[in-house]
Design a protein around this motif. Structure first.
Motif, short mmCIF file in Angstrom:
data_model
loop_
_atom_site.label_atom_id
_atom_site.label_comp_id
_atom_site.label_asym_id
_atom_site.label_seq_id
_atom_site.Cartn_x
_atom_site.Cartn_y
_atom_site.Cartn_z
N THR A 23 55.18 6.24 -34.09
CA THR A 23 56.50 6.68 -33.62
C THR A 23 56.28 7.69 -32.49
O THR A 23 55.30 8.42 -32.48
CB THR A 23 57.32 7.32 -34.75
N GLY A 24 57.22 7.72 -31.54
CA GLY A 24 57.02 8.57 -30.37
C GLY A 24 55.83 8.11 -29.56
O GLY A 24 55.12 8.93 -28.97
N GLY A 25 55.63 6.80 -29.51
CA GLY A 25 54.42 6.26 -28.88
C GLY A 25 54.54 5.92 -27.41
O GLY A 25 53.61 5.34 -26.84
N SER A 26 55.65 6.28 -26.77
CA SER A 26 55.83 5.89 -25.37
C SER A 26 55.23 6.88 -24.38
O SER A 26 55.15 6.59 -23.18
CB SER A 26 57.33 5.71 -25.07
N SER A 27 54.81 8.06 -24.85
CA SER A 27 54.24 9.04 -23.93
C SER A 27 53.40 10.05 -24.71
O SER A 27 53.38 10.06 -25.95
CB SER A 27 55.34 9.78 -23.16
N GLY A 28 52.72 10.93 -23.96
CA GLY A 28 52.00 12.04 -24.57
C GLY A 28 50.94 11.65 -25.58
O GLY A 28 50.21 10.67 -25.41
N ILE A 29 50.87 12.42 -26.66
CA ILE A 29 49.86 12.19 -27.69
C ILE A 29 50.03 10.81 -28.32
O ILE A 29 49.05 10.11 -28.61
CB ILE A 29 49.94 13.29 -28.76
N GLY A 30 51.29 10.41 -28.54
CA GLY A 30 51.54 9.11 -29.16
C GLY A 30 50.97 7.96 -28.35
O GLY A 30 50.34 7.06 -28.90
N LYS A 31 51.19 7.99 -27.04
CA LYS A 31 50.66 6.92 -26.19
C LYS A 31 49.14 6.94 -26.19
O LYS A 31 48.49 5.87 -26.26
CB LYS A 31 51.18 7.08 -24.76
N GLU A 32 48.54 8.12 -26.13
CA GLU A 32 47.08 8.22 -26.14
C GLU A 32 46.51 7.71 -27.46
O GLU A 32 45.43 7.10 -27.49
CB GLU A 32 46.64 9.66 -25.90
N LEU A 33 47.22 7.94 -28.56
CA LEU A 33 46.77 7.41 -29.84
C LEU A 33 46.82 5.88 -29.83
O LEU A 33 45.96 5.22 -30.41
CB LEU A 33 47.63 7.96 -30.97
N GLY A 34 47.82 5.34 -29.16
CA GLY A 34 47.89 3.88 -29.01
C GLY A 34 46.71 3.35 -28.23
O GLY A 34 46.11 2.33 -28.59
N ILE A 35 46.35 4.05 -27.17
CA ILE A 35 45.21 3.64 -26.34
C ILE A 35 43.91 3.73 -27.14
O ILE A 35 43.09 2.80 -27.15
CB ILE A 35 45.12 4.52 -25.07
N LYS A 36 43.70 4.85 -27.82
CA LYS A 36 42.47 5.04 -28.61
C LYS A 36 42.37 4.01 -29.72
O LYS A 36 41.27 3.50 -30.01
CB LYS A 36 42.44 6.45 -29.21
N SER A 37 43.49 3.68 -30.35
CA SER A 37 43.49 2.67 -31.41
C SER A 37 43.16 1.29 -30.86
O SER A 37 42.40 0.53 -31.46
CB SER A 37 44.85 2.65 -32.12
N ALA A 38 43.74 0.97 -29.71
CA ALA A 38 43.48 -0.33 -29.07
C ALA A 38 42.01 -0.45 -28.68
O ALA A 38 41.41 -1.52 -28.82
CB ALA A 38 44.38 -0.50 -27.85
N GLU A 39 41.43 0.64 -28.19
CA GLU A 39 40.02 0.62 -27.79
C GLU A 39 39.11 0.36 -28.98
O GLU A 39 38.00 -0.16 -28.83
CB GLU A 39 39.65 1.95 -27.13
N ARG A 40 39.59 0.69 -30.19
CA ARG A 40 38.80 0.45 -31.40
C ARG A 40 39.11 -0.90 -32.04
O ARG A 40 38.62 -1.21 -33.12
CB ARG A 40 39.03 1.57 -32.42
N GLY A 41 39.97 -1.69 -31.39
CA GLY A 41 40.23 -3.04 -31.86
C GLY A 41 41.48 -3.24 -32.68
O GLY A 41 41.69 -4.33 -33.24
#
Length: 336
Positions: free
Chosen positions: A46-64
């Motif tokens: 939640t709150g994934g469109s910017s800031g920490i939330g978006k970066e968590l999405g990126i980090k999670s995607a990088e881990r598969g």
């Protein structure tokens, strides 16, 4: 007598070495868990469109991981989704978004059901939605006092409640709730904000006890000031006292904060934070919080007293800042 003393000394040294050895082994295992792959896991933010939330999405995607982000602004969601897709580990990963208002329980529950149908069961829920409006209590517009409690606390509670039955039935899941260092330490200008973030810490402590029998872990994140769009908006209204107090801790990049959150969540830690001040605050506020690390327990046991003294030094300097600012304001009034 001398032989008895030598035996006691040897025994004491042996115990210390044993405890240190256990702590070091525990720390190594924790670091290994923190590097775990997320291939096949479904991470919802939640709150994934910017800031920490978006970066968590990126980090999670990088881990598969399969990643689903939620927020209210569709344009920002589309842009964030595009960025996350560019960082995937495999083309088979599902990167998706849904428009959702976390303060509307029926809406968030419905969105989560769609997430599970279209992508799969939610393995990790990360609650990042939130905002701050720093100001003296008498100057905060009432809708912001209510708004921070609605989004920061109730938005978190609603989202967690919506995934619990599914996670319990599978006896699997990780829940991350983003609080703040301001959810551990009350500071000038954060009366309403800290109330909403302190609530998250208490919520997570009680929640961990409820869900532990079902194999579900809970992590509460207490990040320091982070260079995000929300932080930029916050600075526009932040009182001088708050700015001066916050300046002592610095501002961290969201990518670093997100990496720490993901690592500590996978390691099974209850608290996660970034930077020296954040770590001092979590150690000082451990209280009755769960302990998942022998290494962390050893640090808390050894240094809690010292950290308490250090914290009083911080508190003294913060109060001096407030007093100096008040004095300057009084002088300006007299000149006027």
């Amino acid at each position: 007598m001398g032989e008895d003393c030598a035996c006691c000394c040897s025994l004491s040294v042996g115990i210390v070495i044993f405890i240190l050895g256990v702590a070091i082994i525990d720390w190594i295992k924790r670091m290994q868990r923190g590097k775990a792959s997320l291939v096949g896991e479904h991470v919802v933010i939640t709150g994934g469109s910017s800031g920490i939330g978006k970066e968590l999405g990126i980090k999670s995607a990088e881990r598969g991981a399969h990643v689903t982000i939620l927020a209210r602004d569709v344009q920002k969601l589309e842009e964030a989704c595009k960025e996350i897709r560019s960082r995937v580990k495999s083309s088979s990963q599902n990167i998706n978004f849904f428009k959702a208002d976390v303060t509307n329980y029926e809406e968030i529950e419905s969105v989560f059901r769609r997430c599970e149908v279209e992508v799969g069961p939610i393995d990790i829920l990360i609650n990042c939605a939130g905002y701050a409006f720093p100001s003296k209590l008498e100057d905060i517009p009432l809708h912001h006092i209510k708004g921070m409690m609605d989004i920061n606390y109730l938005g978190t509670a609603y989202a967690v409640r919506s995934v619990l039955s599914s996670m319990k039935s599978r006896r699997k899941g990780r829940i991350v709730c983003v609080s703040s260092v301001g959810g551990l330490v009350g500071l000038y200008g954060y009366t309403a904000y800290s109330a909403s973030k302190f609530a998250i810490r208490g919520f997570c402590e009680a929640l961990q006890m409820e869900v532990k029998p079902y194999g579900i872990s809970v992590t509460v994140s207490c990040p320091p000031d982070t260079d995000t769009p929300c932080f930029e908006e916050e600075n526009k209204v932040k009182p001088e006292e708050t700015k001066l107090i916050s300046a002592s801790s610095g501002v961290f990049p969201p990518a670093k904060v997100a990496e720490d959150i993901l690592r500590d969540t996978l390691a099974g830690d209850f608290f996660t934070t970034t930077g020296m001040d954040g770590n001092l605050s979590t150690m000082l506020n451990a209280g009755m919080s769960p302990m998942s690390s022998v290494f962390g327990l050893l640090l808390q046991t050894m240094f809690s007293g010292i950290i308490r003294l250090v914290s009083l030094g911080y508190l003294y300097s913060f109060n001096r800042i407030v007093e100096n600012c008040a004095s300057k304001k009084e002088k300006r009034k007299k000149l006027e």
